[in-house]
Design an enzyme around this catalytic site. Structure first.
Site, mmCIF file in Angstrom:
data_model
loop_
_atom_site.group_PDB
_atom_site.id
_atom_site.type_symbol
_atom_site.label_atom_id
_atom_site.label_comp_id
_atom_site.label_asym_id
_atom_site.label_seq_id
_atom_site.Cartn_x
_atom_site.Cartn_y
_atom_site.Cartn_z
ATOM 1 N N SER A 1 -4.396 -3.017 2.979
ATOM 2 C CA SER A 1 -3.412 -3.766 3.748
ATOM 3 C C SER A 1 -4.099 -4.862 4.576
ATOM 4 C CB SER A 1 -2.604 -2.800 4.618
ATOM 5 O OG SER A 1 -1.491 -3.435 5.177
ATOM 6 N N ASP B 1 5.804 -1.506 -3.051
ATOM 7 C CA ASP B 1 5.319 -1.761 -1.692
ATOM 8 C C ASP B 1 6.375 -2.546 -0.918
ATOM 9 O OD1 ASP B 1 3.879 -2.484 0.616
ATOM 10 O OD2 ASP B 1 1.999 -2.626 -0.491
ATOM 11 N N HIS C 1 3.439 1.469 -0.122
ATOM 12 C CA HIS C 1 2.340 0.926 0.684
ATOM 13 C C HIS C 1 1.379 2.057 1.036
ATOM 14 C CE1 HIS C 1 0.475 -2.268 2.938
ATOM 15 N NE2 HIS C 1 0.429 -1.505 4.028
#
EC number: 3.1.1.-
Length: 228
Positions: free
Chosen positions: A106, A160, A192
């Site tokens: 991320s 995601d 995610h």
């Protein structure tokens, strides 16, 4: 024996120690003595969370992140300096730059990409998991020629909802314009998060790129905190 160094950069609001179990998923003999480092980001106010203070490598103006989301390049560039200092130290201690691997999830993935593309030497590789491009294309002219030779592995879940899959895919034309080799792997149904399948592939990807001896030495057992 050749030395291998793996730097893992966590996501927004997370910490280095919370990610340390990832190391146990890398079970191949070639990486059994690799040096791992899981630093923690400093505490900073984060715009996308209404200024709330949390561990953050750089400011994130907007989440979920989608194609066209605003970015704070100056904040990213400051974070890159600190990552480069860690890499510099590792290379000074004798590690071949091409046995240095940066991985991140991320926000950590975005920082991984930025750090690799701006480093003055060719590294072993940068693995971006559910990340995004934290730059506009105007920065491409600043990428050192040696940095463009560092391979990128991009892994992204199709489901995601925090960093949209389309935002991950947007890395492909950006990297093509920059002249950087990128392998993009889509994980159907993954949100995610990280899957064991992703980690296994990253492990094999790193193994294929090791230079010198298949074994590694130098074990770092201490956790370093960055930016303090």
């Amino acid at each position: 024996m050749a030395r291998t160094f793996i730097l893992w950069l966590h996501g927004l609001g997370d910490s280095g120690p919370a990610n340390e179990p990832i190391q146990t998923q890398f079970k191949s003999s070639e990486l059994s003595n690799a040096s791992w480092l899981f630093p923690s980001a400093p505490f900073n106010p984060v715009t996308c969370n209404n200024g709330a203070v949390m561990r953050s490598w750089f400011d994130v103006p907007e989440l979920p992140f989608k194609v066209g989301s605003p970015i704070d390049e100056s904040s990213v560039l400051e974070a890159v300096k600190n990552v480069h200092a860690i890499i510099d130290q590792e290379i000074a201690e004798g590690t071949n730059p091409e046995n240095v691997f940066i991985c991140g999830l991320s926000q950590g993935g975005a920082l991984t990409l930025a750090s690799v593309l701006l480093y003055p030497k060719t590294l072993g590789g940068g693995a971006v998991l559910s990340g995004w491009v934290p730059f506009t294309s105007s920065i491409i002219s600043q990428f050192p020629e040696e940095a463009k030779k560092t391979p990128i592995l991009w892994s992204h879940g199709t489901d995601d909802r925090m960093v949209l899959f389309e935002a991950g895919q947007a890395a492909l034309p950006f990297l093509k314009e920059a002249g950087v080799t990128c392998e993009f792997k889509a994980y159907p149904g993954l949100g995610h998060s990280i899957s064991n399948k992703e980690l296994k592939y990253i492990e094999s990807w790193i193994k294929r790129r090791l230079k010198g001896s298949s074994s590694t030495c130098l074990q770092l057992n201490c956790l370093k905190e960055m930016f303090h």
